[in-house]
Write a protein that holds these residues in place. Structure first.
Motif, PDB file in Angstrom:
ATOM      1  N   VAL A   1       1.010  -1.165   0.068  1.00 20.74           N
ATOM      2  CA  VAL A   1      -0.096   0.042  -0.096  1.00 20.74           C
ATOM      3  C   VAL A   1       0.849   1.420   0.099  1.00 20.74           C
ATOM      4  O   VAL A   1       0.543   2.300  -0.763  1.00 20.74           O
ATOM      5  CB  VAL A   1      -0.761   0.032   1.096  1.00 20.74           C
ATOM      6  CG1 VAL A   1      -1.730   1.194   1.286  1.00 20.74           C
ATOM      7  CG2 VAL A   1      -1.764  -1.281   1.171  1.00 20.74           C
ATOM      8  N   GLU A   2       1.706   1.312   0.885  1.00 19.46           N
ATOM      9  CA  GLU A   2       3.000   2.268   1.015  1.00 19.46           C
ATOM     10  C   GLU A   2       4.238   1.716   0.905  1.00 19.46           C
ATOM     11  O   GLU A   2       4.925   1.365   1.943  1.00 19.46           O
ATOM     12  CB  GLU A   2       2.583   3.264   2.154  1.00 19.46           C
ATOM     13  CG  GLU A   2       3.472   4.346   2.475  1.00 19.46           C
ATOM     14  CD  GLU A   2       3.080   5.221   3.391  1.00 19.46           C
ATOM     15  OE1 GLU A   2       3.934   6.273   3.714  1.00 19.46           O
ATOM     16  OE2 GLU A   2       2.187   5.018   4.304  1.00 19.46           O
ATOM     17  N   VAL A   3       4.711   1.404  -0.358  1.00 15.65           N
ATOM     18  CA  VAL A   3       5.782   0.682  -0.581  1.00 15.65           C
ATOM     19  C   VAL A   3       7.011   1.512  -0.006  1.00 15.65           C
ATOM     20  O   VAL A   3       7.263   2.783  -0.241  1.00 15.65           O
ATOM     21  CB  VAL A   3       6.044   0.347  -1.970  1.00 15.65           C
ATOM     22  CG1 VAL A   3       7.433  -0.403  -2.207  1.00 15.65           C
ATOM     23  CG2 VAL A   3       4.975  -0.563  -2.430  1.00 15.65           C
ATOM     24  N   PRO A   4       7.882   1.013   0.933  1.00 12.93           N
ATOM     25  CA  PRO A   4       9.124   1.885   1.449  1.00 12.93           C
ATOM     26  C   PRO A   4      10.051   2.370   0.127  1.00 12.93           C
ATOM     27  O   PRO A   4      10.418   1.370  -0.697  1.00 12.93           O
ATOM     28  CB  PRO A   4       9.890   0.762   2.479  1.00 12.93           C
ATOM     29  CG  PRO A   4       8.595  -0.145   2.612  1.00 12.93           C
ATOM     30  CD  PRO A   4       7.804  -0.277   1.452  1.00 12.93           C
ATOM     31  N   GLY A   5      10.290   3.493   0.164  1.00 13.57           N
ATOM     32  CA  GLY A   5      11.376   4.028  -0.888  1.00 13.57           C
ATOM     33  C   GLY A   5      12.787   3.780  -0.661  1.00 13.57           C
ATOM     34  O   GLY A   5      13.296   3.785   0.675  1.00 13.57           O
TER      35      GLY A   5
ATOM     36  N   ALA B   1      16.777   2.235   8.178  1.00 13.01           N
ATOM     37  CA  ALA B   1      18.045   1.385   7.935  1.00 13.01           C
ATOM     38  C   ALA B   1      17.971   0.752   6.583  1.00 13.01           C
ATOM     39  O   ALA B   1      17.336   0.425   5.739  1.00 13.01           O
ATOM     40  CB  ALA B   1      18.425   0.339   8.848  1.00 13.01           C
ATOM     41  N   ASP B   2      19.331   1.064   5.933  1.00 10.82           N
ATOM     42  CA  ASP B   2      19.453   0.550   4.379  1.00 10.82           C
ATOM     43  C   ASP B   2      20.682   0.133   4.184  1.00 10.82           C
ATOM     44  O   ASP B   2      21.745   0.178   5.002  1.00 10.82           O
ATOM     45  CB  ASP B   2      19.031   1.916   3.416  1.00 10.82           C
ATOM     46  CG  ASP B   2      19.798   2.829   3.383  1.00 10.82           C
ATOM     47  OD1 ASP B   2      21.187   2.716   3.289  1.00 10.82           O
ATOM     48  OD2 ASP B   2      19.271   4.024   3.615  1.00 10.82           O
TER      49      ASP B   2
ATOM     50  N   ASP C   1      19.467  -3.734  -3.309  1.00  7.58           N
ATOM     51  CA  ASP C   1      19.353  -2.517  -2.282  1.00  7.58           C
ATOM     52  C   ASP C   1      18.330  -3.248  -1.495  1.00  7.58           C
ATOM     53  O   ASP C   1      17.210  -3.840  -1.578  1.00  7.58           O
ATOM     54  CB  ASP C   1      18.806  -1.472  -2.882  1.00  7.58           C
ATOM     55  CG  ASP C   1      20.011  -0.762  -3.836  1.00  7.58           C
ATOM     56  OD1 ASP C   1      21.148  -0.874  -3.217  1.00  7.58           O
ATOM     57  OD2 ASP C   1      19.877  -0.391  -4.561  1.00  7.58           O
ATOM     58  N   ALA C   2      18.311  -2.875  -0.022  1.00  6.01           N
ATOM     59  CA  ALA C   2      17.456  -3.246   1.172  1.00  6.01           C
ATOM     60  C   ALA C   2      17.223  -2.100   1.712  1.00  6.01           C
ATOM     61  O   ALA C   2      17.956  -1.390   2.130  1.00  6.01           O
ATOM     62  CB  ALA C   2      17.879  -4.290   1.765  1.00  6.01           C
TER      63      ALA C   2
ATOM     64  N   ILE D   1       9.811  -4.139   5.338  1.00  2.00           N
ATOM     65  CA  ILE D   1      11.264  -4.403   4.547  1.00  2.00           C
ATOM     66  C   ILE D   1      10.829  -4.494   3.055  1.00  2.00           C
ATOM     67  O   ILE D   1       9.966  -4.880   2.589  1.00  2.00           O
ATOM     68  CB  ILE D   1      11.637  -5.759   5.131  1.00  2.00           C
ATOM     69  CG1 ILE D   1      11.618  -6.007   6.639  1.00  2.00           C
ATOM     70  CG2 ILE D   1      13.107  -6.043   4.409  1.00  2.00           C
ATOM     71  CD1 ILE D   1      11.351  -7.281   7.029  1.00  2.00           C
ATOM     72  N   ARG D   2      11.946  -3.977   2.406  1.00  2.35           N
ATOM     73  CA  ARG D   2      11.708  -4.159   0.937  1.00  2.35           C
ATOM     74  C   ARG D   2      13.338  -4.288   0.226  1.00  2.35           C
ATOM     75  O   ARG D   2      14.351  -3.623   0.943  1.00  2.35           O
ATOM     76  CB  ARG D   2      11.467  -2.783   0.476  1.00  2.35           C
ATOM     77  CG  ARG D   2      11.245  -2.636  -1.124  1.00  2.35           C
ATOM     78  CD  ARG D   2      10.948  -1.450  -1.694  1.00  2.35           C
ATOM     79  NE  ARG D   2      10.707  -1.583  -3.208  1.00  2.35           N
ATOM     80  CZ  ARG D   2      10.726  -0.303  -3.996  1.00  2.35           C
ATOM     81  NH1 ARG D   2      10.888   0.951  -3.237  1.00  2.35           N
ATOM     82  NH2 ARG D   2      10.860  -0.126  -5.286  1.00  2.35           N
ATOM     83  N   VAL D   3      13.407  -5.085  -0.571  1.00  2.72           N
ATOM     84  CA  VAL D   3      14.706  -5.666  -1.282  1.00  2.72           C
ATOM     85  C   VAL D   3      14.091  -5.513  -2.687  1.00  2.72           C
ATOM     86  O   VAL D   3      13.011  -6.137  -3.033  1.00  2.72           O
ATOM     87  CB  VAL D   3      15.291  -6.917  -0.579  1.00  2.72           C
ATOM     88  CG1 VAL D   3      16.430  -7.371  -1.566  1.00  2.72           C
ATOM     89  CG2 VAL D   3      15.381  -7.080   0.786  1.00  2.72           C
TER      90      VAL D   3
END
Length: 229
Positions: free
Chosen positions: A115-119, A174-175, A188-189, A200-202
């Motif tokens: 819904v709100e994908v981490p950038g 954190a990335d 990238d994460a 979390i997004r990768v």
């Protein structure tokens, strides 16, 4: 006295050379890409998935022919022919298995929040393009959020445990980034930390399929964080 020539030895040796050509080319392509001598387009797309793929078909046939030729003198030619057959069949089998894995893997852009994908923030300029729309738990069952606000130290630890080089870690996120072992594909994460939920997004930096590697990485990070809460 000169050693008597073995009938068929030259043919078996030539067929063995054909059988090992494909895996040898893949190895040289990996070394070339990782050493900066070849581009990914040349080493991976062209040499590996075009030239070496077709060579694996030729190599498998060469292995079978080598066994047929060796039947004339199994004691002398049998071991070499058997090696040619195993290498040729193994190379073709490896390609077929990898093709199936690439075709069945989740899209290489996985998020626990669709819904709100981490950038990716500051990591975005490093991208080469080709980023596909993010997929979530339906395509990657392990892409589950953490139902709490985790500590920044835990986020940094999880990224490093998953093989990422830590970029930035703070109260809200954190990335980090990492490269795959063989051809050095970039990933990238980002871990987004909010009250009551951590997402979390990768994603891979290129548009190629990689057999669901992004899903495996998200699953690894999610599992570490959920286990630590």
């Amino acid at each position: 006295m000169a050693k008597a020539a073995v009938k068929g030895r030259g043919a078996v040796q030539a067929l063995t050379a054909l059988a090992v050509a494909s895996p040898l080319l893949v190895l040289l392509s990996i070394i070339g890409v990782r050493g900066g001598l070849l581009s990914v387009e040349t080493g991976y797309d062209l040499l590996t998935w075009t030239v070496a793929w077709w060579l694996s078909l030729v190599g498998a046939a060469a292995g079978v022919l080598a066994v047929g030729v060796a039947l004339r003198n199994l004691r002398v030619l049998g071991p070499v022919a058997a090696a040619a057959f195993l290498v040729g069949a193994g190379s073709l089998g490896g390609f077929l298995w990898q093709k199936q894995a690439l075709a069945s893997g989740a899209v290489e852009n996985v998020s626990t929040d669709l819904v709100e994908v981490p950038g990716f923030g500051r990591l975005r300029p490093d991208r080469m393009g080709g980023l596909q729309p993010a997929v979530g738990v339906e395509a990657c069952p392990g892409a589950v959020p953490v139902p709490t606000q985790i500590a920044p130290e835990s986020a940094a630890w999880a990224l490093q445990e998953a093989g990422f080089s830590l970029g930035r870690a703070g109260v809200a996120r954190a990335d980090g980034s990492r490269q795959s072992v063989w051809f050095g594909f970039g990933y990238d994460a980002v871990i987004r930390i909010r009250p009551g939920r951590t997402d979390i997004r990768v994603a891979a930096r290129d548009g190629r399929p990689h057999g669901g590697e992004a899903c495996r990485l998200v699953t690894r990070i999610s599992g570490l964080l959920n286990a630590s809460t």
